[in-house]
Design a protein around this motif. Structure first.
Motif, short mmCIF file in Angstrom:
data_model
loop_
_atom_site.label_atom_id
_atom_site.label_comp_id
_atom_site.label_asym_id
_atom_site.label_seq_id
_atom_site.Cartn_x
_atom_site.Cartn_y
_atom_site.Cartn_z
N GLU A 1 0.83 -1.22 0.00
CA GLU A 1 0.00 0.00 0.00
C GLU A 1 0.87 1.27 0.00
O GLU A 1 0.45 2.30 -0.50
CB GLU A 1 -0.94 0.03 1.21
CG GLU A 1 -2.06 -1.01 1.17
CD GLU A 1 -1.56 -2.45 1.32
OE1 GLU A 1 -0.58 -2.67 2.08
OE2 GLU A 1 -2.11 -3.35 0.66
N ASP A 2 2.07 1.18 0.59
CA ASP A 2 2.94 2.36 0.63
C ASP A 2 3.32 2.83 -0.76
O ASP A 2 3.67 3.99 -0.97
CB ASP A 2 4.25 2.05 1.39
CG ASP A 2 4.01 1.76 2.87
OD1 ASP A 2 3.00 2.25 3.40
OD2 ASP A 2 4.84 1.05 3.46
N LEU A 3 3.31 1.91 -1.71
CA LEU A 3 3.77 2.25 -3.06
C LEU A 3 2.61 2.52 -4.02
O LEU A 3 2.81 2.94 -5.15
CB LEU A 3 4.62 1.09 -3.64
CG LEU A 3 5.96 0.84 -2.94
CD1 LEU A 3 6.57 -0.47 -3.41
CD2 LEU A 3 6.91 1.99 -3.20
N ALA A 4 1.38 2.28 -3.53
CA ALA A 4 0.23 2.29 -4.43
C ALA A 4 -0.07 3.67 -5.04
O ALA A 4 -0.70 3.76 -6.09
CB ALA A 4 -1.00 1.74 -3.72
N ALA A 5 0.40 4.75 -4.41
CA ALA A 5 0.17 6.08 -4.99
C ALA A 5 1.04 6.30 -6.22
O ALA A 5 0.75 7.18 -7.03
CB ALA A 5 0.46 7.17 -3.95
N LEU A 6 2.09 5.51 -6.36
CA LEU A 6 3.05 5.76 -7.44
C LEU A 6 3.07 4.67 -8.51
O LEU A 6 3.34 4.96 -9.68
CB LEU A 6 4.47 5.87 -6.87
CG LEU A 6 4.78 7.08 -5.99
CD1 LEU A 6 6.23 7.02 -5.52
CD2 LEU A 6 4.54 8.38 -6.75
N PHE A 7 2.80 3.40 -8.10
CA PHE A 7 2.99 2.28 -9.03
C PHE A 7 1.72 1.42 -9.10
O PHE A 7 0.99 1.31 -8.11
CB PHE A 7 4.15 1.39 -8.56
CG PHE A 7 5.47 2.08 -8.49
CD1 PHE A 7 6.21 2.33 -9.64
CD2 PHE A 7 6.00 2.48 -7.27
CE1 PHE A 7 7.44 2.97 -9.58
CE2 PHE A 7 7.23 3.13 -7.19
CZ PHE A 7 7.96 3.37 -8.36
N PRO A 8 1.48 0.76 -10.24
CA PRO A 8 0.36 -0.18 -10.31
C PRO A 8 0.66 -1.43 -9.50
O PRO A 8 1.83 -1.78 -9.30
CB PRO A 8 0.28 -0.52 -11.81
CG PRO A 8 1.67 -0.31 -12.31
CD PRO A 8 2.25 0.81 -11.49
N MET A 9 -0.39 -2.07 -9.00
CA MET A 9 -0.22 -3.22 -8.10
C MET A 9 0.59 -4.34 -8.76
O MET A 9 1.38 -5.02 -8.10
CB MET A 9 -1.59 -3.71 -7.62
CG MET A 9 -1.58 -4.39 -6.26
SD MET A 9 -0.46 -3.72 -4.97
CE MET A 9 -1.44 -2.39 -4.28
N SER A 10 0.42 -4.53 -10.08
CA SER A 10 1.16 -5.61 -10.75
C SER A 10 2.67 -5.39 -10.65
O SER A 10 3.43 -6.34 -10.41
CB SER A 10 0.74 -5.72 -12.22
OG SER A 10 0.55 -4.43 -12.77
N LEU A 11 3.12 -4.14 -10.78
CA LEU A 11 4.57 -3.87 -10.66
C LEU A 11 5.02 -3.96 -9.20
O LEU A 11 6.14 -4.39 -8.92
CB LEU A 11 4.93 -2.50 -11.25
CG LEU A 11 4.79 -2.37 -12.77
CD1 LEU A 11 5.17 -0.96 -13.22
CD2 LEU A 11 5.66 -3.39 -13.51
N ILE A 12 4.14 -3.57 -8.27
CA ILE A 12 4.49 -3.68 -6.84
C ILE A 12 4.67 -5.16 -6.48
O ILE A 12 5.59 -5.53 -5.76
CB ILE A 12 3.40 -3.03 -5.96
CG1 ILE A 12 3.34 -1.52 -6.24
CG2 ILE A 12 3.67 -3.29 -4.48
CD1 ILE A 12 2.16 -0.80 -5.59
N THR A 13 3.78 -6.00 -7.01
CA THR A 13 3.89 -7.44 -6.77
C THR A 13 5.22 -7.97 -7.29
O THR A 13 5.89 -8.77 -6.64
CB THR A 13 2.71 -8.17 -7.46
OG1 THR A 13 1.50 -7.58 -6.99
CG2 THR A 13 2.70 -9.65 -7.13
N GLN A 14 5.61 -7.51 -8.48
CA GLN A 14 6.91 -7.93 -9.03
C GLN A 14 8.06 -7.41 -8.15
O GLN A 14 9.06 -8.11 -7.95
CB GLN A 14 7.10 -7.39 -10.46
CG GLN A 14 6.13 -8.02 -11.45
CD GLN A 14 6.21 -7.37 -12.82
OE1 GLN A 14 7.12 -6.61 -13.12
NE2 GLN A 14 5.23 -7.68 -13.66
N GLU A 15 7.90 -6.21 -7.62
CA GLU A 15 8.95 -5.58 -6.82
C GLU A 15 9.31 -6.44 -5.60
O GLU A 15 10.47 -6.54 -5.23
CB GLU A 15 8.46 -4.19 -6.37
CG GLU A 15 9.47 -3.34 -5.61
CD GLU A 15 10.69 -2.96 -6.43
OE1 GLU A 15 10.62 -2.94 -7.68
OE2 GLU A 15 11.74 -2.69 -5.82
N ILE A 16 8.31 -7.07 -4.99
CA ILE A 16 8.57 -7.84 -3.77
C ILE A 16 8.56 -9.35 -4.00
O ILE A 16 8.71 -10.13 -3.07
CB ILE A 16 7.54 -7.47 -2.67
CG1 ILE A 16 6.12 -7.71 -3.17
CG2 ILE A 16 7.72 -6.03 -2.22
CD1 ILE A 16 5.06 -7.39 -2.13
N SER A 17 8.43 -9.76 -5.25
CA SER A 17 8.30 -11.19 -5.55
C SER A 17 9.61 -11.95 -5.31
O SER A 17 10.70 -11.42 -5.52
CB SER A 17 7.89 -11.37 -7.01
OG SER A 17 7.97 -12.74 -7.37
#
Ligand SMILES: *Cc1c(COP(=O)(O)O)cnc(C)c1O
Length: 433
Positions: free
Chosen positions: A49-65
């Motif tokens: 959620e901290d990143l959701a203002a800047l990035f789409p959830m699909s890329l956030i998921t990749q970021e922490i995968s």
């Protein structure tokens, strides 16, 4: 516009089986996990959620995968197929010119529409943002390669991009912002009057030539203001390293085709770390899983030596302190590097994944003086014909130094030629005098 004309639905181009079907994630194979990014307000590990203002959830998921392989969407593979797989050439004329018994290969990313490896990540970033209903992306750029690549990707997927370019590069390299305009995007010199952060910096440092850290502050600020606008980063973050893994996966297949057992030493230039990581991580993963013994050298400018002279610690990605804190090799978020020609290598920090690999002793690093880089670039151009991007000359200089001193006969050297320098000729003519 219908979905199919915006490109997010595949348009049924037949894609060669040599275009990767999955991205490779080194976070599945690291012996110890990469330290997480921290929320700057709490110093706790980031939550999606901290990143959701800047990035789409699909890329956030990749970021922490920590999945080893992540599927590449068909619409992205179709765009990749415009220039992928990129060539791996044996540089026999160069070998002869420098008199080495080692075998030198170079992986050439300059065949993309914008002349560098950057579209490997710009294309999926535009795609995943479009898929989640975003209309505009903001970003920063140094040399302009990333801004131009994002503008290219946005054009293909029916998005707009707005780029803040480090002022020294904006003035030295006008063709890049013209390129962005052709693709239907806009570009401002940073620091600009358009943002709080930019105005504050201009008031404090009226003569500043700008830095990537400053430009990031401006792009992030604009993206935070508008829910239909997201931010895109061309390097440093884990999802960018992931996208760039198409480079190294191709190298593994191409070396096998060329009859080589393995690469012995791989040289890549490192600014934020994306082309080096893209080239090296699939080979490093093979070392970790299968016991191959490839070695890696990240080559950086002596004028901005994040890895070789920086500290390994948590730091901000930008000057204003708007970004999460990243554990990385850093010269400090307020470091303003001299206006060197390889402006794509002027970032104060380094990818946390690449930093982690260096810290664990899995990847080595060296810093090289600008004049040695251009000399190597000119040697390369006269032997192989391609004029390398000033950034890429660092990898060439590192490789040539090794090939003419330490290399054994028959050793396989791979150079990451991250881009071409046809829009950087003023830098070369300055050196040729
Ligand atoms: C941007 C750029 C670099 C530096 O960025 P990395 O993320 O370190 O790869 C290197 N070479 C070229 C051609 C570039 O455009």
């Amino acid at each position: 516009m219908t979905e199919s004309t915006t490109g997010i639905v595949p348009i049924d181009i037949e894609v060669s089986s040599q275009v990767a079907t999955h991205w490779y994630n080194l976070n599945a194979d690291f012996p110890e996990p990469t330290p997480p990014a921290l929320n700057p307000a709490t110093d706790e590990p980031l939550i999606p959620e901290d990143l959701a203002a800047l990035f789409p959830m699909s890329l956030i998921t990749q970021e922490i995968s920590t999945e080893r392989f992540i599927e590449i969407p068909q619409a992205v593979r179709e765009v990749y197929s415009l220039w992928r797989p990129s060539p791996l050439h044996r540089a026999k004329r160069l070998e002869r010119a420098i008199g080495t018994k080692a075998k030198i290969y170079y992986k050439y990313e300059g065949v993309s529409p914008t002349g560098s490896h950057k579209p490997n990540s710009a294309v999926p970033q535009a795609y995943f943002n479009k898929l989640e209903g975003i209309e505009r992306l903001t970003t920063e750029t140094g040399a302009g390669q990333w801004g131009a690549s994002l503008a290219f990707a946005c054009a293909l997927f029916g998005l707009e991009s707005e780029t803040w370019q480090v002022r020294s590069s904006y003035e030295q390299k006008p063709y890049r912002h013209m390129q962005m305009e052709v693709y239907g995007s806009s570009c401002h010199a940073s620091p600009s009057e358009l943002t709080e952060a930019g105005r504050r910096m201009r008031a404090e440092f009226p003569d500043t030539t700008g830095s990537l850290g400053m430009a990031i502050s401006e792009a992030v600020e604009v993206a935070m203001r508008d829910p239909k606008t997201n931010y895109a980063l061309g390097s440093v973050l884990n999802h960018v390293m992931l996208h760039q893994s198409v480079i190294g996966q191709e190298v593994l297949a191409q070396l096998t085709q060329a009859g080589e057992e393995q690469a012995d030493v791989v040289f890549g230039c490192a600014g934020g770390g994306s082309n080096a990581a893209g080239l090296m991580f699939p080979l490093l993963g093979q070392n970790l899983r299968e016991g191959t013994t490839t070695r890696f050298v990240a080559c950086e400018p002596a004028a901005c030596p994040s890895i070789t002279k920086g500290e390994y610690r948590y730091d901000f990605g930008d000057v204003a302190g708007l970004t999460p804190k990243l554990k990385m090799y850093t010269l400090g978020a307020d470091f303003v590097p001299p206006a060197i020609h390889a402006s794509g290598l002027r970032y104060h920090g380094m990818s946390p994944m690449l930093s982690h690999a260096v810290h664990m002793g899995l990847i080595g690093a060296t810093a090289i003086e600008q004049k040695d880089c251009f000399r190597a670039g000119i040697t390369f151009a006269r032997a192989e014909g391609i004029i390398p991007a000033p950034e890429s000359t660092h990898a060439i200089a590192g490789a040539l130094r090794y090939a003419t001193t330490d290399a054994r006969g028959g050793e396989v050297i791979v150079i990451g030629l991250s881009g071409n320098g046809v829009l950087d000729l003023t830098a070369y003519s300055g050196v040729l005098g």
